[in-house]
Structure formats: C-alpha cells, structure tokens
Design a protein around this motif. Structure first.
Motif, PDB file in Angstrom:
ATOM      1  N   SER A 193       0.848  -1.455  -0.030  1.00  0.00           N
ATOM      2  CA  SER A 193      -0.005   0.017   0.015  1.00  0.00           C
ATOM      3  C   SER A 193       1.024   1.055   0.018  1.00  0.00           C
ATOM      4  O   SER A 193       2.015   1.233   0.565  1.00  0.00           O
ATOM      5  CB  SER A 193      -0.691   0.173   1.172  1.00  0.00           C
ATOM      6  OG  SER A 193      -1.317   1.211   1.555  1.00  0.00           O
ATOM      7  N   ARG A 224      -5.054  -0.569  11.376  1.00  0.00           N
ATOM      8  CA  ARG A 224      -5.475   0.657  11.283  1.00  0.00           C
ATOM      9  C   ARG A 224      -4.689   0.985  12.873  1.00  0.00           C
ATOM     10  O   ARG A 224      -4.669   0.372  13.651  1.00  0.00           O
ATOM     11  CB  ARG A 224      -6.836   0.933  11.626  1.00  0.00           C
ATOM     12  CG  ARG A 224      -7.624   0.531  10.317  1.00  0.00           C
ATOM     13  CD  ARG A 224      -7.497   1.837   9.302  1.00  0.00           C
ATOM     14  NE  ARG A 224      -8.173   1.556   8.435  1.00  0.00           N
ATOM     15  CZ  ARG A 224      -7.829   0.909   7.280  1.00  0.00           C
ATOM     16  NH1 ARG A 224      -6.654   0.173   7.234  1.00  0.00           N
ATOM     17  NH2 ARG A 224      -8.605   0.701   6.031  1.00  0.00           N
ATOM     18  N   HIS A 283      -5.708  -6.085  14.126  1.00  0.00           N
ATOM     19  CA  HIS A 283      -5.013  -6.367  12.638  1.00  0.00           C
ATOM     20  C   HIS A 283      -3.652  -5.606  12.722  1.00  0.00           C
ATOM     21  O   HIS A 283      -2.698  -6.416  11.986  1.00  0.00           O
ATOM     22  CB  HIS A 283      -5.975  -5.725  11.568  1.00  0.00           C
ATOM     23  CG  HIS A 283      -7.240  -6.285  11.461  1.00  0.00           C
ATOM     24  ND1 HIS A 283      -7.475  -7.788  11.130  1.00  0.00           N
ATOM     25  CD2 HIS A 283      -8.466  -5.757  11.785  1.00  0.00           C
ATOM     26  CE1 HIS A 283      -8.887  -7.909  11.175  1.00  0.00           C
ATOM     27  NE2 HIS A 283      -9.424  -6.912  11.514  1.00  0.00           N
ATOM     28  N   TRP A 338     -12.635   0.467   8.010  1.00  0.00           N
ATOM     29  CA  TRP A 338     -12.452  -0.779   7.331  1.00  0.00           C
ATOM     30  C   TRP A 338     -13.565  -1.582   7.419  1.00  0.00           C
ATOM     31  O   TRP A 338     -14.675  -1.381   8.099  1.00  0.00           O
ATOM     32  CB  TRP A 338     -11.090  -1.502   7.761  1.00  0.00           C
ATOM     33  CG  TRP A 338     -11.134  -2.226   9.148  1.00  0.00           C
ATOM     34  CD1 TRP A 338     -11.650  -3.745   9.185  1.00  0.00           C
ATOM     35  CD2 TRP A 338     -11.172  -1.735  10.249  1.00  0.00           C
ATOM     36  NE1 TRP A 338     -11.533  -3.779  10.531  1.00  0.00           N
ATOM     37  CE2 TRP A 338     -11.385  -2.809  11.314  1.00  0.00           C
ATOM     38  CE3 TRP A 338     -10.983  -0.528  10.871  1.00  0.00           C
ATOM     39  CZ2 TRP A 338     -11.381  -2.481  12.754  1.00  0.00           C
ATOM     40  CZ3 TRP A 338     -11.011  -0.169  12.331  1.00  0.00           C
ATOM     41  CH2 TRP A 338     -11.123  -1.080  13.193  1.00  0.00           C
ATOM     42  N   ASP A 339     -13.512  -2.735   6.586  1.00  0.00           N
ATOM     43  CA  ASP A 339     -14.894  -3.652   6.717  1.00  0.00           C
ATOM     44  C   ASP A 339     -14.280  -4.854   7.527  1.00  0.00           C
ATOM     45  O   ASP A 339     -13.294  -5.643   7.330  1.00  0.00           O
ATOM     46  CB  ASP A 339     -14.936  -4.250   5.120  1.00  0.00           C
ATOM     47  CG  ASP A 339     -15.913  -5.110   5.167  1.00  0.00           C
ATOM     48  OD1 ASP A 339     -17.062  -4.760   5.080  1.00  0.00           O
ATOM     49  OD2 ASP A 339     -15.631  -6.380   5.090  1.00  0.00           O
ATOM     50  N   GLU A 340     -15.086  -5.212   8.367  1.00  0.00           N
ATOM     51  CA  GLU A 340     -14.868  -6.181   9.482  1.00  0.00           C
ATOM     52  C   GLU A 340     -15.974  -7.320   9.136  1.00  0.00           C
ATOM     53  O   GLU A 340     -17.092  -7.316   9.540  1.00  0.00           O
ATOM     54  CB  GLU A 340     -14.909  -5.645  10.843  1.00  0.00           C
ATOM     55  CG  GLU A 340     -14.627  -6.842  12.060  1.00  0.00           C
ATOM     56  CD  GLU A 340     -13.226  -7.135  11.956  1.00  0.00           C
ATOM     57  OE1 GLU A 340     -12.831  -8.129  11.791  1.00  0.00           O
ATOM     58  OE2 GLU A 340     -12.201  -6.115  11.950  1.00  0.00           O
ATOM     59  N   LYS A 378      -9.570   6.637   8.150  1.00  0.00           N
ATOM     60  CA  LYS A 378     -10.452   5.637   7.113  1.00  0.00           C
ATOM     61  C   LYS A 378     -10.804   4.511   8.262  1.00  0.00           C
ATOM     62  O   LYS A 378      -9.787   4.039   8.798  1.00  0.00           O
ATOM     63  CB  LYS A 378      -9.338   5.257   6.013  1.00  0.00           C
ATOM     64  CG  LYS A 378     -10.065   4.374   5.015  1.00  0.00           C
ATOM     65  CD  LYS A 378      -9.228   3.967   3.963  1.00  0.00           C
ATOM     66  CE  LYS A 378     -10.055   3.353   2.814  1.00  0.00           C
ATOM     67  NZ  LYS A 378      -9.060   2.566   1.602  1.00  0.00           N
ATOM     68  N   GLU A 408      -5.721  -3.157   3.771  1.00  0.00           N
ATOM     69  CA  GLU A 408      -7.159  -3.322   3.956  1.00  0.00           C
ATOM     70  C   GLU A 408      -7.670  -3.090   5.428  1.00  0.00           C
ATOM     71  O   GLU A 408      -8.826  -2.524   5.675  1.00  0.00           O
ATOM     72  CB  GLU A 408      -7.484  -4.688   3.463  1.00  0.00           C
ATOM     73  CG  GLU A 408      -7.177  -4.760   2.072  1.00  0.00           C
ATOM     74  CD  GLU A 408      -7.703  -3.547   0.946  1.00  0.00           C
ATOM     75  OE1 GLU A 408      -6.955  -3.547   0.192  1.00  0.00           O
ATOM     76  OE2 GLU A 408      -8.886  -3.263   1.325  1.00  0.00           O
ATOM     77  N   THR A 409      -6.887  -3.781   6.568  1.00  0.00           N
ATOM     78  CA  THR A 409      -7.423  -3.596   7.953  1.00  0.00           C
ATOM     79  C   THR A 409      -6.531  -3.095   8.748  1.00  0.00           C
ATOM     80  O   THR A 409      -6.959  -2.917  10.013  1.00  0.00           O
ATOM     81  CB  THR A 409      -7.784  -5.273   8.221  1.00  0.00           C
ATOM     82  OG1 THR A 409      -6.419  -5.785   7.812  1.00  0.00           O
ATOM     83  CG2 THR A 409      -8.898  -5.717   7.070  1.00  0.00           C
ATOM     84  N   THR A 441      -5.015   4.960   8.550  1.00  0.00           N
ATOM     85  CA  THR A 441      -4.046   4.001   7.710  1.00  0.00           C
ATOM     86  C   THR A 441      -2.714   4.164   8.085  1.00  0.00           C
ATOM     87  O   THR A 441      -2.000   3.347   7.577  1.00  0.00           O
ATOM     88  CB  THR A 441      -4.551   3.847   6.618  1.00  0.00           C
ATOM     89  OG1 THR A 441      -3.830   5.186   5.939  1.00  0.00           O
ATOM     90  CG2 THR A 441      -5.926   3.738   6.039  1.00  0.00           C
TER      91      THR A 441
END
Length: 692
Positions: free
Chosen positions: A17, A654, A640, A561-563, A559, A651-652, A611
């Motif tokens: 990233s 943080r 994460h 994230w999707d959990e 930001k 992606e995860t 992030t």
C-alpha cells in the motif's frame, strides 16, 4: 480471529500500500505522498515536524506543542510517573492530576525527554572497523567503534548520542539528541478514563478512551524554550483527510529471515507468553487482597495484560501458514537475485545457513540466558539497581571501548539519573515479583541446577525474596548515591543483601551473556548486515528500514475498514462514550465526565482510526495534517495491527488516536484545564505552518 488471520495471509500477496512504511526523516518519500495525495512535504516541513517530535525514556513518543516546553503524550506513557507521585492518601492515578500553575507542576522521577537534532551517516566508519572480521571479533570491533563515536558526540550531559543500526546493518547513522532530564507532570486524566474499556477494548475499535497527558520540560528553574513545536490545527481531522504520524516505532521484523521468524514463532514468543500469563495471574491475585495492593499493582498489571495481548497477536500472525509462505517466497526471490550476481553471491555466501545455525544455538541457550542475564530470575526494581551498581563499579575503571555497552561514557548520564531518581518502591509488590522470579528460575532450570543452588541454597523462593527486600537499604537514594560514587571499593565492602546477591550471580550472568554475544548475537549481526547489503544491492535503497525505536515519519488517511461485512467507521464521539457507559468497570465513566455530559455536543469526535503504519513505541506520537498541525494523538492500534510486526496489511491495519477536537474539548469542559487550553490556542495562533 481465524478469519482475520486468513485475511492477513491472502492480503500479503497484494502489492504494498502507498500508506505502508516507517520512514527515516532523511529518506522520506515526498514524491510518493504527492502521487497518492497531491501533497509533497518540503524539507522545511520535515525539519519542523522532526524537531517538534520527542522520545521519552521508557519506550514512548511525544511532541512539543507550545514554545514553552509543553509536551503531549499518552497517559499510559506517564502512568508510572503518576503512580510515583501518588500515595495512599493521594491516589493521583485514580483521580487524575492538573497543575493550575507552573509551581504546581511535579517532576517525574523516571522520565527523560530526547529531541533528535542531528543525523550523521557513519556506515563507512563502522564497515572499516569490522572489515574482514567474523564472529566475536566482528561484534567486539563494532561495539568498540560505536562506543567511540557516541562518546565523541556526547560532549555534555545535555547531549545523548546513539549509533543507530538501519537495514539490519546495511547502514549506520549517528543520532544526536538534546536531552531534557527535568520533566514535570502538567495534566493526567483518571486512569479509568485513559484506559476506558480496559483489556476487552484494548487493541479494538470503536474506542472511547481519553489516553492523553501533558508534560513540560524544564531547564534550571524555568520551563525550557521549544521554538520548534507542533501547533494545534484550526480544524479537526475528517474522514479521508491526509495525516502524518511522527514517532518512534519500537521494532519490526519485516526484513527478518524465515529462520528468524520461525524462531520467534516456535521458541521466543511461546517462552515469553508463558512468562507473562503466569505473571498476570500472580499480579491479579496479589492485587485482589487489599485496596493498597490494588493501588500499587494496577499499572504493572495493565502493562502485563497489554504485552500479553500484543504478543499473542504476533504469535497468531506467525502461526498463519500464508504469512510464512509469503515470507519464504520473498526470501527465495531474493536469493535467486543474489545468485544471479556473482559479486553479491560471493559476499553473501553462507549467510542464511549461518543465521539458522546461530538460532539453533540460541534455542538451546534461551532459558538460561533469559533467566541469568535477561533478569527473569529476579524481576525486581531493587535488584536491577543493585546489578547496575555492581556492574558500574566493575566497568567504569575499564577503557571506554572495553566496557559493557550500558556503562560507556555516553550512557552514564542516563544510568546515573535512573539510579538516583527519588521514587517510591512498593516493597510488598517487590517481594511478590521477586518471589515469582525465583520460583520461575527453579521451575525453568531445575532444582538441581548449579545456578539455582547458588541463588536459593536451602531457601524457599518466597522466604528469600522477603529477606532480600526487607533487608536491603537500596530504597534510599542516599545509599545508592554513596555506592555509585564510592565505586568498586564501596560496592565490594557493602553487606547489603541485594548487593551481595547481585555480586554472587554476576559471574554466571556475564558468562552466558558472553556466550550469547559471541555465538549468537555476533553471527546474527554480521549475517544480517550481509543479507541487508545484498538486498540493497539487488533492490536498491527505495524501501524503509525495520523499526528500531528511532524517529520515523509515516503517512496515511483517516479511514475505517470492513470487518467481516460490517463497515467500521473511523470516528467515535463523546455521545458514543456516554452510550457505552455501564457504570461498572471497565466501562464506567468517571464522575468528571458524567458531570460534563450536558456541556459537550454528543457529536464531538473523541477517537479515530487511520491507515498510518505504526507499532508499539508509537504511543504518544502526534498526528499532524498537511499543515504540520496537530489533529490527534496515537495511543493504540486495532487487532489487525498486531501482525504489523511482520507485514503491513492495508485493508485492515489501523492506528488508533485520540482526536484533536476531543482533546481540547475534554481539557476545557471536563477537566477545567483552562491554562493548558489557553497555551495550546495561543501557540496555534502565534505559529505559522511550515512551508509545504
């Protein structure tokens, strides 16, 4: 957790990233930031943020936030100071602290602040000193040259100098710091609010903690001037905003060999996890027996719980087959490229094999080393002081280059401050932890082991610990000062039982240390350097080095994230904190917050997720916007992020911070800290943003 680890493994195969990286200030990728976010920090911007950053002794980060030495950090970074300033009659850890005038600011006995003022490349100097050497000779020559460089640089007690190893020895730099040894507490909230949510919320998000505190550095009888500070932002951070984190990440192993990662997974982490789990159980039982024991134990217990959870997360990351598969693939690709370059191949011959052999040696030695030299046999503040006094007496008469690294001229000012700090030592807790360690050494090495016999004789661990703690006079600063200044003659003549123990075990401890340094550390350092240089030769120098508790800058954005199909929003609010309040620990808001509920709009931001690529050691790091102004304060990461020791998963992964708006709001409306708020706002108005 299994799903998260699976996701980690799958994502490791994705391209890096743009937000990944713990960058040194002299190699920050401004153009990459511009490409990703349309903003490129200038050298002036970088210098301003670097000089506004602070490192705290003990493993935390901080920042100057006013021209009069005001320093912002986390509550958990000053928790020991608050505890030292407390007493059974005045429990500042429970009720918090606020100095309403400069005269009320109280000195923290154990905190030192360092500001990085200069970085000098000394790679050629170190390489020249070690050229052609291997094994113990390599290690000895390297440490000798490091000590010489540091001593030449540290021209006064106000200067600290460290030779920093980067890229596993691919580069070396000499970092010069301005030292502040008079650090005073200005503000700290209640422990229950700083750690709101306790262990259940730790490394999780949403979060509602107010893990913030303020210190001030003094020189002489006045606050120190700090012209390079980070002013407060005019507007708070919003979702999607570009933000930077400047701090001191403690350590990563993203460039480690597969053999090193397997050693962590199979040997070191299991050993440490067992140690911490047993210590947590002992501390919980000890703290439950009286209110005073709880008061003196809760800080240590919180630290142990935090460490246990963090290391368990690391171990679970390494236990994921996909992570190691990816690391093996990366290592195979590197070795393929090395083999294709005859010169690099010759310079690296045997490096991976020698590294694996050294780790196999350490595997058999680790329990003995951890117990005897690592201090696991005697986890006691009083014993640690005794060991330092005994070793300082032995080391100081030697030439500087021949001393143990902790006792070189460059390190002595910090050691002296550590030994002569006037801070209370809870004796019952000392008895409990020392007894725990003495019992552990007998369990680990066996009752018939000669070292165990030397330490315990016919004594039971608890009885010996009690006799040592109750018999020693090292709790008295004047006694320690007399031994430190009296040198070897005074230490040799001392009949203090803790000094006698330190002297009795020192030969065995030094022997296992030398064996470790000669057969393990020396091999790992030399071959780590060879592999690092090979990596630089075939891939170039565009990457970032592993973290080493040295100052780094990274960039990212606010930001969520999707959990598992659930969207996690990046901002929490004061209203959310009140909704989470149950009235019972660890979700009990203190009275100060309950009384202020009507004063604060429920939508006011409290915590945020970003992030930014951080790790332990970044605690207390300022979060700044593109204007170089404070918009937050790092205090944690999500679950994460624990695998971030080995790999960053965009992606995860943080970082978690207290929001800048939340800090000002709580200071003003919850705590009535008007002096601090006025200073922050005045500094913000007076400061021009660094040039972009």
């Amino acid at each position: 957790m299994d799903r998260r680890l699976l996701a980690l493994g799958l994502l490791l195969s994705l391209p890096a990233s743009a937000d990944e990286g713990m960058w040194t200030y002299d190699a920050f990728p401004s153009e990459a930031v511009k490409k990703a976010y349309g903003f490129a920090p200038t050298q002036q911007w970088l210098d301003k943020v670097r000089l506004g950053s602070v490192r705290l002794a003990g493993g935390c980060s901080a920042s100057f936030v006013s021209p009069d030495g005001l320093v912002m950090t986390n509550h958990h970074c000053v928790r020991e100071c608050v505890e030292d300033l407390s007493s059974p009659k005045e429990d500042l850890l429970a009720k918090g602290f606020l100095a309403k005038t400069p005269a009320e600011e109280r000195r923290c006995p154990k905190i030192e602040a360092n500001q990085l003022v200069k970085m000098t490349d000394v790679t050629e100097r170190m390489n020249t000193a070690t050229k052609g050497l291997t094994g113990a000779a390599f290690n000895t020559a390297l440490k000798k040259e490091m000590s010489a460089a540091e001593s030449e640089c540290a021209t006064s007690a106000d200067v600290r100098c460290d030779v920093v190893t980067l890229f596993n020895g691919g580069k070396y730099q000499l970092y010069q710091y301005r030292r502040f040894q008079d650090v005073r507490l200005v503000f700290a909230p209640e422990f229950s609010m700083a750690a709101f949510g306790g262990d259940p919320d730790n490394f999780n998000f949403p979060r509602f903690g107010f893990d913030a505190a303020f210190l001030r550095v003094w020189q002489g009888d006045a606050p120190a001037k700090s012209p390079d500070y980070l002013p407060w932002a005019k507007e708070g951070a919003k979702e999607g905003d570009l933000v930077f984190v400047s701090g001191h990440p403690g350590g990563t192993e993203r460039k480690a060999t597969v053999a090193e990662l397997e050693f962590q997974r199979d040997v070191n982490l299991p050993y440490t996890l067992l140690q911490l789990a047993e210590l947590r159980g002992m501390l919980r039982e000890f703290a439950s027996t009286s209110a005073e024991r709880y008061r003196t134990t809760r800080s240590k217990l919180r630290a142990v719980e935090n460490g246990l959870k963090a290391l368990r997360g690391r171990h679970q990351a390494l236990a994921d087959p996909a992570l190691l598969a990816r690391k093996r693939q990366e290592e195979a690709e590197l070795r393929k490229r090395v083999d294709a370059n005859a010169q690099v191949k010759a310079a690296t011959a045997g490096a991976w094999e020698e590294t694996a052999q050294a780790l196999d040696t350490y595997r058999r030695m680790l329990p003995e080393y951890k117990m005897k030299e690592g201090g696991d046999a005697y986890p006691s503040e009083l014993f640690t002081m005794a060991r330092h006094l005994v070793r300082a007496a032995e080391e100081q008469p030697k030439p500087n280059a021949e001393r143990l690294r902790e006792y070189t001229e460059a390190q002595l000012p910090s050691l002296r401050q550590q030994l002569l700090r006037a801070a209370p030592i809870p004796l019952e807790l000392e008895e409990a932890t020392l007894g725990f360690g003495l019992n552990r050494v007998r369990e680990t090495l066996g009752a018939d082991d000669s070292f165990v016999q030397l330490v315990l004789g016919r004594e039971a661990p608890a009885d010996l610990a009690r006799a040592l703690v109750r018999g020693t006079k090292l709790g008295d600063v004047k006694v320690r000062q007399a031994l430190l200044e009296g040198g070897k003659a005074a230490v040799d003549a001392s009949k203090d039982p803790m000094i006698l123990l330190a002297r009795k075990v020192d030969a065995d401890a030094r022997a296992v240390r030398k064996r470790y340094e000669d057969t393990v550390e020396a091999v790992l350092k030399r071959n780590g350097e060879r592999i690092a240089k090979a990596h630089l030769a075939v891939y170039g120098t565009s990457g970032y080095p592993d973290a080493t508790f040295t100052l780094r800058l990274n960039y990212g954005q606010v930001k969520g994230w999707d959990e598992n199909g659930r969207a996690v929003a990046p901002l929490t609010t004061f209203g959310g904190a009140y909704a989470r309040n149950t009235g019972k620990d660890p979700f009990k808001l203190p009275d100060s917050w309950m009384k202020a509920q009507a004063k604060v709009p429920a939508s006011t931001p409290l915590d945020m997720a970003t992030t930014n690529d951080i790790i332990g050691g970044n605690s207390g790091s300022p979060v700044v916007n593109r204007d170089g102004r404070v918009v937050g304060l790092i205090f944690d990461g999500n679950l994460h992020s624990l695998g971030g020791r080995y790999a960053y998963v965009p992606e995860t992964n943080r970082a978690v911070a207290v929001h800048g708006d939340g800090i000002l709001t709580a200071l003003e409306h919850v705590y009535g800290a008007t002096r601090v708020v006025k200073e922050l706002r005045a500094a913000s108005e007076d400061s021009a943003s660094p040039a972009r």
